[in-house]
Design a protein around this motif. Structure first.
Motif, PDB file in Angstrom:
ATOM      1  N   TRP A 121       0.834  -1.207   0.000  1.00  0.00           N
ATOM      2  CA  TRP A 121       0.000   0.000   0.000  1.00  0.00           C
ATOM      3  C   TRP A 121       0.865   1.252   0.000  1.00  0.00           C
ATOM      4  O   TRP A 121       0.554   2.235  -0.672  1.00  0.00           O
ATOM      5  CB  TRP A 121      -0.929  -0.020   1.212  1.00  0.00           C
ATOM      6  CG  TRP A 121      -1.936  -1.120   1.165  1.00  0.00           C
ATOM      7  CD1 TRP A 121      -2.581  -1.595   0.060  1.00  0.00           C
ATOM      8  CD2 TRP A 121      -2.408  -1.906   2.261  1.00  0.00           C
ATOM      9  NE1 TRP A 121      -3.436  -2.616   0.405  1.00  0.00           N
ATOM     10  CE2 TRP A 121      -3.357  -2.835   1.740  1.00  0.00           C
ATOM     11  CE3 TRP A 121      -2.148  -1.922   3.626  1.00  0.00           C
ATOM     12  CZ2 TRP A 121      -4.020  -3.752   2.544  1.00  0.00           C
ATOM     13  CZ3 TRP A 121      -2.811  -2.846   4.431  1.00  0.00           C
ATOM     14  CH2 TRP A 121      -3.738  -3.745   3.888  1.00  0.00           C
ATOM     15  N   MET A 180      -1.908 -11.428  -2.983  1.00  0.00           N
ATOM     16  CA  MET A 180      -1.423 -10.054  -2.831  1.00  0.00           C
ATOM     17  C   MET A 180       0.097 -10.012  -2.732  1.00  0.00           C
ATOM     18  O   MET A 180       0.733  -9.100  -3.269  1.00  0.00           O
ATOM     19  CB  MET A 180      -2.056  -9.421  -1.590  1.00  0.00           C
ATOM     20  CG  MET A 180      -1.663  -7.969  -1.378  1.00  0.00           C
ATOM     21  SD  MET A 180      -2.585  -7.201  -0.029  1.00  0.00           S
ATOM     22  CE  MET A 180      -1.790  -5.593   0.024  1.00  0.00           C
ATOM     23  N   GLU A 207      -6.281  -8.423  -1.599  1.00  0.00           N
ATOM     24  CA  GLU A 207      -6.655  -7.610  -0.435  1.00  0.00           C
ATOM     25  C   GLU A 207      -8.098  -7.844  -0.012  1.00  0.00           C
ATOM     26  O   GLU A 207      -8.386  -7.979   1.183  1.00  0.00           O
ATOM     27  CB  GLU A 207      -6.438  -6.132  -0.762  1.00  0.00           C
ATOM     28  CG  GLU A 207      -6.838  -5.188   0.351  1.00  0.00           C
ATOM     29  CD  GLU A 207      -6.747  -3.742  -0.061  1.00  0.00           C
ATOM     30  OE1 GLU A 207      -7.306  -2.877   0.647  1.00  0.00           O
ATOM     31  OE2 GLU A 207      -6.115  -3.459  -1.107  1.00  0.00           O
ATOM     32  N   SER A 211      -8.207  -9.011   3.903  1.00  0.00           N
ATOM     33  CA  SER A 211      -8.342  -7.872   4.819  1.00  0.00           C
ATOM     34  C   SER A 211      -9.719  -7.809   5.493  1.00  0.00           C
ATOM     35  O   SER A 211      -9.800  -7.646   6.720  1.00  0.00           O
ATOM     36  CB  SER A 211      -8.050  -6.566   4.076  1.00  0.00           C
ATOM     37  OG  SER A 211      -8.039  -5.470   4.973  1.00  0.00           O
TER      38      SER A 211
END
Length: 400
Positions: A121, A180, A207, A211
């Motif tokens: 990120w 990812m 993700e 997540s």
């Protein structure tokens, strides 16, 4: 209360109260003549009864903190304004109680294990824009490419949640982590705009698999009323984010160098050619640059640099090295989660191979892909029953 203290002035005057509450005001507030008769002890019992029944019935309850103050410091004002020592002791006791819960350590271990994969990120925000701008110019749709992850994170989680309802958490988390973690391979092999788009798509797919599942898993482990605290513990990786930012900046400068000689002082490329008095000069959208060109022998008109690749003084670097390094760093997250997977699932007791971490089996190895280990130790069942019995005893004692 100090002896010389005087009463504070009321916020609302009695006249205003009488206008707002014309019926209730005479019951609570007696007129001046009534006050005079009351001072002489001539107020009727009926009026006294009406006045007392209309007044609020205040009650004072002692909390454990005030009881302790009354027992030890009843002659000081510390009990009324708050004892800082008692507050510190209370915070320490709360931390000890939270640390004694195994769920706290499960959430913390998972959060810290995902520190390296979270660097993607940071790379998407810190490294990708200058990478595209330096190699493909200012007119490249940088933020459109970045928005792939943004819109995917908004649209896909409900769809994935509906399709994976009833599936064990880590059966979804582990594949998502691997997808990812391996997504930078696209930019490493194709360091161009298409590779950047493919990286954003693969990173978003991974993700949205792991997540949201982490959030639901954390909420399921949190005791009632402590969900917010457990979410904060689960995002403990954010404490290491400054180190990730520094690492991304250093690697970006090394493997994605800039070309300041072909830019103006505002950072724009000197990409436009200006001809004045047979002098060829490169200018930007804001000012003239100290970059002059000369006509070649074949009378071809030279062009001004629109990217760092066209800058004569730019030192070429291999950006694929950075994206391979990012993928290697990210791979450590699913490996760490797999190593602690028996502990995170909570199917083993502490004396059962250290929560099952060091117990090897076929399903333990296949757990790297999220395969469920159905083997639950008898020690874990006994420990769970003892813990449940202890909690029931605490609840019963609290009710008594």
């Amino acid at each position: 209360m100090p002896l010389d203290a005087i009463p504070a002035r009321p916020i609302v005057s009695p006249r205003m109260l009488k206008k707002i509450f014309p019926n209730q005001f005479p019951v609570v507030h007696s007129p001046e003549d009534e006050e005079a008769t009351r001072e002489q002890g001539q107020l009727s019992n009926h009026r006294k009864t009406r006045r007392l029944s209309a007044l609020p019935n205040y009650k004072v309850y002692k909390t454990p903190s005030t009881r302790e103050c009354n027992n030890h410091e009843s002659h000081t004002m510390t009990c009324f304004i708050g004892n800082p020592i008692n507050g510190i002791v209370h915070v320490i006791n709360q931390i000890i109680k939270i640390a004694a819960i195994i769920n706290t350590w499960q959430v913390m271990v998972f959060g810290v294990s995902c520190c390296t994969i979270a660097m993607q990120w940071t790379a998407s925000e810190v490294v990708l824009p200058p990478f595209l701008e330096r190699r493909y110019g200012e007119h490249i749709a940088i933020y459109t490419i970045q928005s792939i992850n943004l819109f995917g994170g908004l649209i896909l989680p409900p769809v994935v949640g509906a399709l994976t309802t009833g599936t064990e958490d880590f059966q979804i988390v582990m594949p998502g982590l691997w997808i990812m973690a391996s997504s930078p391979i696209f930019l490493a092999l194709f360091p161009n705009v298409l590779g950047a788009c493919m990286w954003q798509i693969a990173m978003t797919v991974g993700e949205v698999l792991w997540s949201p599942r982490q959030d639901s898993w954390t909420a399921g482990l949190a005791p009632s009323g402590m969900e917010g605290l457990f979410f904060a513990i689960g995002s403990a990786r954010s404490l290491l984010s400054p180190l990730g930012d520094m690492a991304m900046g250093f690697l970006n400068e090394k493997y994605n160098t800039n070309c300041p000689d072909c830019r103006d002082q505002y950072g724009h490329f000197c990409q436009y050619l200006s001809v004045e008095n047979d002098v060829l000069q490169c200018v930007s959208v804001q000012e003239s640059c100290d970059l002059f060109l000369s006509v070649e022998n074949d009378n071809t008109v030279p062009t001004c640099p629109k990217t760092c690749l066209e800058c004569a003084t730019w030192e070429a670097t291999n950006p694929s090295i950075f994206w391979f390094m990012l993928m290697a760093f990210s791979m450590s997250s699913p490996l760490a989660v797999w190593f602690f997977l028996p502990f995170l699932r909570g199917h083993h007791a502490r004396n059962d191979g250290c929560y099952g971490i060091f117990k090897m089996s076929t399903k333990r190895i296949l757990g790297i892909l999220g395969v469920v280990d159905d083997c639950i130790s008898y020690e874990y069942i006994e420990e769970s029953e003892m813990r449940a019995t202890h909690e029931e005893g605490v609840i019963v004692a609290g009710k008594e």
